[in-house]
Design a protein around this motif. Sequence first.
Motif, PDB file in Angstrom:
ATOM      1  N   GLY A   9       0.804  -1.231   0.000  1.00  0.00           N
ATOM      2  CA  GLY A   9       0.000   0.000   0.000  1.00  0.00           C
ATOM      3  C   GLY A   9       0.830   1.270   0.000  1.00  0.00           C
ATOM      4  N   SER A  10       2.140   1.111  -0.072  1.00  0.00           N
ATOM      5  CA  SER A  10       3.009   2.278   0.095  1.00  0.00           C
ATOM      6  C   SER A  10       3.358   2.980  -1.207  1.00  0.00           C
ATOM      7  N   ARG A  11       3.159   2.311  -2.334  1.00  0.00           N
ATOM      8  CA  ARG A  11       3.538   2.926  -3.617  1.00  0.00           C
ATOM      9  C   ARG A  11       2.531   2.515  -4.698  1.00  0.00           C
ATOM     10  N   GLY A  12       2.550   3.237  -5.820  1.00  0.00           N
ATOM     11  CA  GLY A  12       1.823   2.839  -7.010  1.00  0.00           C
ATOM     12  C   GLY A  12       0.332   2.622  -6.814  1.00  0.00           C
ATOM     13  N   ILE A  13      -0.154   1.516  -7.348  1.00  0.00           N
ATOM     14  CA  ILE A  13      -1.588   1.206  -7.298  1.00  0.00           C
ATOM     15  C   ILE A  13      -2.057   1.039  -5.855  1.00  0.00           C
ATOM     16  N   GLY A  14      -1.212   0.428  -5.021  1.00  0.00           N
ATOM     17  CA  GLY A  14      -1.577   0.231  -3.617  1.00  0.00           C
ATOM     18  C   GLY A  14      -1.759   1.552  -2.884  1.00  0.00           C
ATOM     19  N   HIS A  33       7.119  -3.507   2.425  1.00  0.00           N
ATOM     20  CA  HIS A  33       8.190  -4.472   2.685  1.00  0.00           C
ATOM     21  C   HIS A  33       9.487  -3.789   3.067  1.00  0.00           C
ATOM     22  N   ARG A  34       9.966  -2.856   2.221  1.00  0.00           N
ATOM     23  CA  ARG A  34      11.292  -2.275   2.448  1.00  0.00           C
ATOM     24  C   ARG A  34      11.280  -0.768   2.684  1.00  0.00           C
ATOM     25  N   ASN A  35      10.349  -0.063   2.061  1.00  0.00           N
ATOM     26  CA  ASN A  35      10.436   1.386   1.993  1.00  0.00           C
ATOM     27  C   ASN A  35       9.534   2.040   3.058  1.00  0.00           C
ATOM     28  N   LEU A  36      10.074   2.151   4.268  1.00  0.00           N
ATOM     29  CA  LEU A  36       9.306   2.728   5.384  1.00  0.00           C
ATOM     30  C   LEU A  36       8.896   4.164   5.092  1.00  0.00           C
ATOM     31  N   ALA A  58       5.719  -6.101   6.479  1.00  0.00           N
ATOM     32  CA  ALA A  58       5.722  -7.568   6.394  1.00  0.00           C
ATOM     33  C   ALA A  58       6.016  -7.967   4.965  1.00  0.00           C
ATOM     34  N   ASP A  59       6.893  -8.944   4.808  1.00  0.00           N
ATOM     35  CA  ASP A  59       7.111  -9.559   3.499  1.00  0.00           C
ATOM     36  C   ASP A  59       5.986 -10.564   3.299  1.00  0.00           C
ATOM     37  N   ILE A  60       5.111 -10.306   2.333  1.00  0.00           N
ATOM     38  CA  ILE A  60       3.930 -11.171   2.188  1.00  0.00           C
ATOM     39  C   ILE A  60       4.289 -12.596   1.782  1.00  0.00           C
ATOM     40  N   ASN A  85      -5.118  -7.646  -2.173  1.00  0.00           N
ATOM     41  CA  ASN A  85      -3.861  -8.356  -2.437  1.00  0.00           C
ATOM     42  C   ASN A  85      -3.211  -7.680  -3.625  1.00  0.00           C
ATOM     43  N   ASN A  86      -2.279  -6.772  -3.337  1.00  0.00           N
ATOM     44  CA  ASN A  86      -1.734  -5.913  -4.385  1.00  0.00           C
ATOM     45  C   ASN A  86      -0.220  -6.029  -4.542  1.00  0.00           C
ATOM     46  N   ALA A  87       0.495  -6.286  -3.458  1.00  0.00           N
ATOM     47  CA  ALA A  87       1.965  -6.278  -3.532  1.00  0.00           C
ATOM     48  C   ALA A  87       2.451  -7.291  -4.558  1.00  0.00           C
ATOM     49  N   ASP A 155       7.625 -15.329 -16.338  1.00  0.00           N
ATOM     50  CA  ASP A 155       7.477 -15.779 -14.943  1.00  0.00           C
ATOM     51  C   ASP A 155       6.437 -14.923 -14.214  1.00  0.00           C
ATOM     52  N   TYR A 156       6.524 -13.634 -14.412  1.00  0.00           N
ATOM     53  CA  TYR A 156       5.548 -12.706 -13.804  1.00  0.00           C
ATOM     54  C   TYR A 156       4.139 -12.977 -14.357  1.00  0.00           C
ATOM     55  N   ALA A 157       4.037 -13.112 -15.681  1.00  0.00           N
ATOM     56  CA  ALA A 157       2.725 -13.356 -16.295  1.00  0.00           C
ATOM     57  C   ALA A 157       2.109 -14.639 -15.746  1.00  0.00           C
ATOM     58  N   SER A 159       2.706 -15.990 -12.877  1.00  0.00           N
ATOM     59  CA  SER A 159       2.286 -15.785 -11.481  1.00  0.00           C
ATOM     60  C   SER A 159       0.904 -15.145 -11.442  1.00  0.00           C
ATOM     61  N   LYS A 160       0.620 -14.265 -12.401  1.00  0.00           N
ATOM     62  CA  LYS A 160      -0.693 -13.609 -12.439  1.00  0.00           C
ATOM     63  C   LYS A 160      -1.772 -14.584 -12.933  1.00  0.00           C
ATOM     64  N   GLY A 161      -1.368 -15.545 -13.767  1.00  0.00           N
ATOM     65  CA  GLY A 161      -2.310 -16.598 -14.125  1.00  0.00           C
ATOM     66  C   GLY A 161      -2.751 -17.373 -12.889  1.00  0.00           C
ATOM     67  N   PRO A 186      -5.023  -4.940 -14.356  1.00  0.00           N
ATOM     68  CA  PRO A 186      -4.536  -3.699 -14.969  1.00  0.00           C
ATOM     69  C   PRO A 186      -3.646  -4.004 -16.174  1.00  0.00           C
ATOM     70  N   GLY A 187      -3.585  -3.008 -17.060  1.00  0.00           N
ATOM     71  CA  GLY A 187      -2.663  -3.094 -18.191  1.00  0.00           C
ATOM     72  C   GLY A 187      -1.414  -2.300 -17.877  1.00  0.00           C
ATOM     73  N   LEU A 188      -1.146  -1.268 -18.667  1.00  0.00           N
ATOM     74  CA  LEU A 188       0.067  -0.470 -18.455  1.00  0.00           C
ATOM     75  C   LEU A 188      -0.259   0.753 -17.616  1.00  0.00           C
ATOM     76  N   ILE A 189       0.199   0.739 -16.388  1.00  0.00           N
ATOM     77  CA  ILE A 189      -0.135   1.787 -15.422  1.00  0.00           C
ATOM     78  C   ILE A 189       1.152   2.519 -15.035  1.00  0.00           C
ATOM     79  N   TYR A 190       1.048   3.822 -14.899  1.00  0.00           N
ATOM     80  CA  TYR A 190       2.227   4.633 -14.549  1.00  0.00           C
ATOM     81  C   TYR A 190       2.599   4.420 -13.077  1.00  0.00           C
ATOM     82  N   THR A 191       3.548   3.502 -12.832  1.00  0.00           N
ATOM     83  CA  THR A 191       4.102   3.294 -11.488  1.00  0.00           C
ATOM     84  C   THR A 191       5.601   3.029 -11.622  1.00  0.00           C
ATOM     85  N   GLU A 192       6.245   2.866 -10.471  1.00  0.00           N
ATOM     86  CA  GLU A 192       7.694   2.619 -10.471  1.00  0.00           C
ATOM     87  C   GLU A 192       8.046   1.171 -10.821  1.00  0.00           C
TER      88      GLU A 192
HETATM   89  P1  NAP Z   1       5.101  -0.750  -7.404  1.00  0.00           P
HETATM   90  O1  NAP Z   1       4.848   0.678  -7.716  1.00  0.00           O
HETATM   91  O2  NAP Z   1       6.397  -1.376  -7.769  1.00  0.00           O
HETATM   92  O3  NAP Z   1       4.807  -0.978  -5.837  1.00  0.00           O
HETATM   93  C1  NAP Z   1       4.957  -2.259  -5.305  1.00  0.00           C
HETATM   94  C2  NAP Z   1       4.472  -2.268  -3.871  1.00  0.00           C
HETATM   95  O4  NAP Z   1       4.527  -3.615  -3.390  1.00  0.00           O
HETATM   96  C3  NAP Z   1       5.302  -1.431  -2.938  1.00  0.00           C
HETATM   97  O5  NAP Z   1       4.441  -0.855  -1.983  1.00  0.00           O
HETATM   98  C4  NAP Z   1       6.233  -2.468  -2.294  1.00  0.00           C
HETATM   99  O6  NAP Z   1       6.665  -2.082  -0.993  1.00  0.00           O
HETATM  100  C5  NAP Z   1       5.293  -3.638  -2.199  1.00  0.00           C
HETATM  101  N1  NAP Z   1       5.969  -4.928  -2.092  1.00  0.00           N
HETATM  102  C6  NAP Z   1       6.830  -5.500  -2.969  1.00  0.00           C
HETATM  103  N2  NAP Z   1       7.212  -6.707  -2.527  1.00  0.00           N
HETATM  104  C7  NAP Z   1       6.581  -6.907  -1.341  1.00  0.00           C
HETATM  105  C8  NAP Z   1       6.565  -7.950  -0.406  1.00  0.00           C
HETATM  106  N3  NAP Z   1       7.286  -9.078  -0.579  1.00  0.00           N
HETATM  107  N4  NAP Z   1       5.795  -7.816   0.706  1.00  0.00           N
HETATM  108  C9  NAP Z   1       5.067  -6.697   0.910  1.00  0.00           C
HETATM  109  N5  NAP Z   1       5.041  -5.666   0.053  1.00  0.00           N
HETATM  110  C10 NAP Z   1       5.790  -5.768  -1.066  1.00  0.00           C
HETATM  111  O7  NAP Z   1       3.981  -1.687  -8.084  1.00  0.00           O
HETATM  112  P2  NAP Z   1       2.607  -1.336  -8.827  1.00  0.00           P
HETATM  113  O8  NAP Z   1       2.921  -1.067 -10.246  1.00  0.00           O
HETATM  114  O9  NAP Z   1       1.800  -0.388  -8.035  1.00  0.00           O
HETATM  115  O10 NAP Z   1       1.933  -2.792  -8.786  1.00  0.00           O
HETATM  116  C11 NAP Z   1       0.959  -3.149  -7.832  1.00  0.00           C
HETATM  117  C12 NAP Z   1       0.282  -4.415  -8.329  1.00  0.00           C
HETATM  118  O11 NAP Z   1      -0.303  -4.146  -9.609  1.00  0.00           O
HETATM  119  C13 NAP Z   1       1.236  -5.592  -8.530  1.00  0.00           C
HETATM  120  O12 NAP Z   1       0.633  -6.780  -8.121  1.00  0.00           O
HETATM  121  C14 NAP Z   1       1.464  -5.585 -10.035  1.00  0.00           C
HETATM  122  O13 NAP Z   1       1.795  -6.875 -10.507  1.00  0.00           O
HETATM  123  C15 NAP Z   1       0.104  -5.132 -10.529  1.00  0.00           C
HETATM  124  N6  NAP Z   1       0.136  -4.557 -11.868  1.00  0.00           N
HETATM  125  C16 NAP Z   1       0.838  -3.424 -12.156  1.00  0.00           C
HETATM  126  C17 NAP Z   1       0.831  -2.926 -13.447  1.00  0.00           C
HETATM  127  C18 NAP Z   1       1.572  -1.687 -13.855  1.00  0.00           C
HETATM  128  O14 NAP Z   1       1.616  -1.368 -15.060  1.00  0.00           O
HETATM  129  N7  NAP Z   1       2.154  -0.948 -12.921  1.00  0.00           N
HETATM  130  C19 NAP Z   1       0.119  -3.597 -14.458  1.00  0.00           C
HETATM  131  C20 NAP Z   1      -0.574  -4.748 -14.121  1.00  0.00           C
HETATM  132  C21 NAP Z   1      -0.574  -5.226 -12.837  1.00  0.00           C
HETATM  133  P3  NAP Z   1       8.219  -1.655  -0.709  1.00  0.00           P
HETATM  134  O15 NAP Z   1       8.480  -0.452  -1.558  1.00  0.00           O
HETATM  135  O16 NAP Z   1       8.264  -1.402   0.752  1.00  0.00           O
HETATM  136  O17 NAP Z   1       9.047  -2.852  -1.119  1.00  0.00           O
END
Ligand code: NAP
Length: 247
Positions: A9-14, A33-36, A58-60, A85-87, A155-157, A159-161, A186-192
């Motif tokens: 919940g600390s970055r991006g979609i979460g 997980h890492r970025n307090l 917590a590392d999920i 369930n987003n991480a 591998d990532y794809a 995992s999502k399956g 989601p498709g292509l979303i602006y995150t890190e």
């Molecule tokens: P992101 O910006 O990279 O953020 C990832 C988040 O997950 C961070 O808050 C990170 O926390 C946390 N995290 C990573 N590993 C973890 C672990 N082992 N335990 C707990 N927290 C953990 O990612 P995002 O793009 O928002 O993606 C969120 C979800 O959307 C993911 O499931 C991703 O697969 C899915 N998604 C994203 C996109 C896209 O285009 N961005 C497209 C399709 C699906 P820390 O920083 O503390 O590590």
Amino acid sequence: MAIALVTGGSRGIGRATARQLAQEGYRVVVNYHRNLDAANEVVEAIQAAGGNALAICADIGDEQQVEAMFTEIDALGEPLSALVNNAGILFTQSPLEKLTAERINRVLTTNVTGYFLCCREAVKRMSHAHGGQGGAIVNVSSAASRLGAPFEYVDYAASKGAVDTLTTGLALEVAAQGIRVNCVRPGLIYTEMHADGGEPGRVDRVKDALPMRRGGQPEEVAQAIVWLLSDKASYVTGSFLELAGGR
Ligand code: NAP
């Protein structure tokens, strides 16, 4: 005040989801997980807007850490009614022939085992069978589960399956226990996250090939998640919502 847990919940979609859930009146647990610092920023932003939030590390993918996080949530004394369930993680773009077992297992541990563990602990608390008040779960999958992510991260794809199948199976298991389980893809979303794949500008590179000719914002995904968790989606379970601009 009902509690919502957003993993990652600390970055991006979460982060976008945590902020919107707080606006809806949930007490939001921002897992990271890492970025307090990033987690604290989300909590402070929610509190500054009059909402209620706390961060839990917590590392999920680690069973003991997941159990400890849920025990900490229990101590808040209010029911957990929503789980997002987003991480999720991915690594550098690579064809399958170069993937190592170590990398594949890391992806699966976080993206699959982590989702299972959080679902397990949430169900134990939400299920009518365990005296719970019911609840809703949204799993964040990806359009990659349909597309396969060839030459980038199969591998990532994959995992999502697994997340998709988890959604279908668990939705059926707990439908009579007051718990709805749905999925967003989601498709292509602006995150890190794209930087982790080795290409921070990936969305802008490929956006013109998308039917809508643009990438998505985390807030657009969050809105769908919040709706699926809400009573407005009270008859929706085992469903998949595509958030990929028509792809
Ligand atoms: P992101 O910006 O990279 O953020 C990832 C988040 O997950 C961070 O808050 C990170 O926390 C946390 N995290 C990573 N590993 C973890 C672990 N082992 N335990 C707990 N927290 C953990 O990612 P995002 O793009 O928002 O993606 C969120 C979800 O959307 C993911 O499931 C991703 O697969 C899915 N998604 C994203 C996109 C896209 O285009 N961005 C497209 C399709 C699906 P820390 O920083 O503390 O590590």
